[in-house]
Scaffold this active site. Structure first.
Site, PDB file in Angstrom:
ATOM      1  N   HIS A   1       0.805  -1.229   0.000  1.00  0.00           N
ATOM      2  CA  HIS A   1       0.000   0.000   0.000  1.00  0.00           C
ATOM      3  C   HIS A   1       0.838   1.278   0.000  1.00  0.00           C
ATOM      4  O   HIS A   1       0.303   2.357  -0.205  1.00  0.00           O
ATOM      5  CB  HIS A   1      -0.933   0.022   1.223  1.00  0.00           C
ATOM      6  CG  HIS A   1      -0.221   0.284   2.521  1.00  0.00           C
ATOM      7  ND1 HIS A   1       0.470  -0.687   3.200  1.00  0.00           N
ATOM      8  CD2 HIS A   1      -0.103   1.414   3.263  1.00  0.00           C
ATOM      9  CE1 HIS A   1       0.988  -0.175   4.298  1.00  0.00           C
ATOM     10  NE2 HIS A   1       0.668   1.097   4.357  1.00  0.00           N
ATOM     11  N   ARG A   2       2.149   1.170   0.181  1.00  0.00           N
ATOM     12  CA  ARG A   2       2.958   2.384   0.281  1.00  0.00           C
ATOM     13  C   ARG A   2       3.204   3.007  -1.096  1.00  0.00           C
ATOM     14  O   ARG A   2       3.379   2.293  -2.088  1.00  0.00           O
ATOM     15  CB  ARG A   2       4.282   2.091   0.984  1.00  0.00           C
ATOM     16  CG  ARG A   2       4.069   1.687   2.444  1.00  0.00           C
ATOM     17  CD  ARG A   2       5.326   1.701   3.261  1.00  0.00           C
ATOM     18  NE  ARG A   2       5.049   1.217   4.604  1.00  0.00           N
ATOM     19  CZ  ARG A   2       4.595   1.972   5.608  1.00  0.00           C
ATOM     20  NH1 ARG A   2       4.397   3.260   5.392  1.00  0.00           N
ATOM     21  NH2 ARG A   2       4.352   1.458   6.791  1.00  0.00           N
TER      22      ARG A   2
END
Length: 372
Positions: free
Chosen positions: A209-210
């Protein structure tokens, strides 16, 4: 002693659940301690918020600020404005914030400006990467915190280097592990277990998700292709974060062994993790859980705020270059991954230690008030 406890995003929920339980237990023992639980509404997806409250037995919040989405600045502002009204209507002796999300920062600032003491659970962790929103949240929150509850000696050292007073740094352990150990017997297989015919140690779990991994479409596609090419025909289960879902749609990733699923509840996700061959992630919290469960973990980041998961645990930091995956996978399938151990005080009793410290702090405050 009146506490206000803040929850806002998924990582917070696992951390506050055991603290609330410990406060309730202390209260039953006759201590004058109470709490008000405030949900900022930072995570508003049911699978990323409400299901965690239900599964972890967290009481219904006393208030939900419903801050919703928007940019980081918009969300921070919404939380601050709404929390100021909440705290004005319901004053407390101490604000307890956890982790490093937007809610942590926003509520800590409001409390300090209203002359309310702040305690930070998971204080002192540092990645050294100031481009991460979480690192900014950690630094600002700890700059104004009064009591620092830490997960490791490394975090203690970070705070000491920043000039914090030793007496305010309290090494207590990891509340997220309190939840993990308490709930472990309740882990339950999600629907994908049967649907994909999964078997223990015969699949991989992936979470991404980064921004460094998911915001560039070409890089995201390359990363996933590299994972699939080196996973030796094993299924890869990918619970997709809302942030990642948007870019996955654009690159139209498809592979017969890649199973994209909705965000999972706590009990279902950790069942997958506990039984996985390995986990590939860019999350910090998951590296703590894999360390305690003895599951090999590959972290696709250039730095980590949880170095103890690499020094002591089962985690290895690979960086963000997709080419780093092949040698790591070879090491895994050759049976050469390190066994790891559990860091000190990650024993399921952290919340008890936190509440014990809080009652002592309040006793001192009462004594000082009486003397005056």
């Amino acid at each position: 002693m009146k506490l206000t406890i803040i929850a806002g995003a998924r990582p917070n929920f696992m951390k506050i659940a055991p603290i609330i339980a410990a406060v309730q237990e202390k209260r039953q023992d006759g201590y004058n301690i109470s709490y008000r639980l405030v949900h900022t509404g930072q995570h508003y997806d049911k699978n990323m918020s409400q299901s965690f409250f239900e599964q972890l037995g967290i009481p219904e919040p006393d208030a939900n600020l419903e801050s919703g989405g928007g940019t980081q600045a918009e969300q921070t502002a919404n939380i601050m404005v709404r929390f100021e009204k909440e705290l004005t209507a319901h004053p407390c002796d101490l604000l307890l914030v956890v982790g490093d999300v937007t809610s942590t920062l926003a509520c800590a600032i409001v409390a300090k400006k209203m002359k309310i003491k702040v305690a930070h659970v998971e204080a002192g962790i540092r990645s050294g990467d100031i481009t991460m929103p979480e690192e900014i949240n950690r630094l600002v929150t700890d700059a104004i915190t009064d009591y620092f509850f830490t997960t490791s000696i490394i975090a203690n050292t970070n705070l000491q280097k920043e000039g914090k007073i030793a007496e305010q740094i309290l090494f207590v352990g990891n509340t997220m592990i309190d939840t993990l150990l308490k709930q472990r017997s309740r882990f339950t297989p999600p629907p994908i277990w049967e649907r994909a015919g999964l078997q223990p140690r015969q699949y991989l779990v992936m979470t991404l998700h980064r921004p460094a991994n998911v915001d560039e479409e070409d890089n995201l596609a390359l990363l996933i292709n590299e994972i699939m090419s080196n996973s030796q025909q094993l299924p890869v289960i990918f619970p997709v974060h809302p942030r990642t879902a948007k870019n996955l749609e654009k690159i139209a990733v498809a592979h017969p062994r890649l199973h994209l699923v909705e965000p999972l509840g706590y009990l279902e996700f950790n069942y997958l993790v506990e039984n996985a061959k390995a986990v590939i992630t860019d999350s910090g919290g998951i590296t703590e859980e894999t360390t305690v469960m003895g599951v090999p973990c590959m972290t696709l980041r250039d730095s980590t705020e949880r170095p103890e998961t690499c020094i002591t645990g089962t985690n290895e930091l690979l960086g963000t270059d997709p080419k780093a995956l092949a040698p790591a996978m070879q090491k895994l399938f050759a049976g050469q991954w390190k066994k790891g151990a559990v860091p000190a005080l990650w024993d399921g009793k952290t919340s008890e230690r936190i509440v014990a410290h809080l009652t002592k702090i309040f006793a001192v405050k009462q004594q000082e008030t009486t003397v005056v």
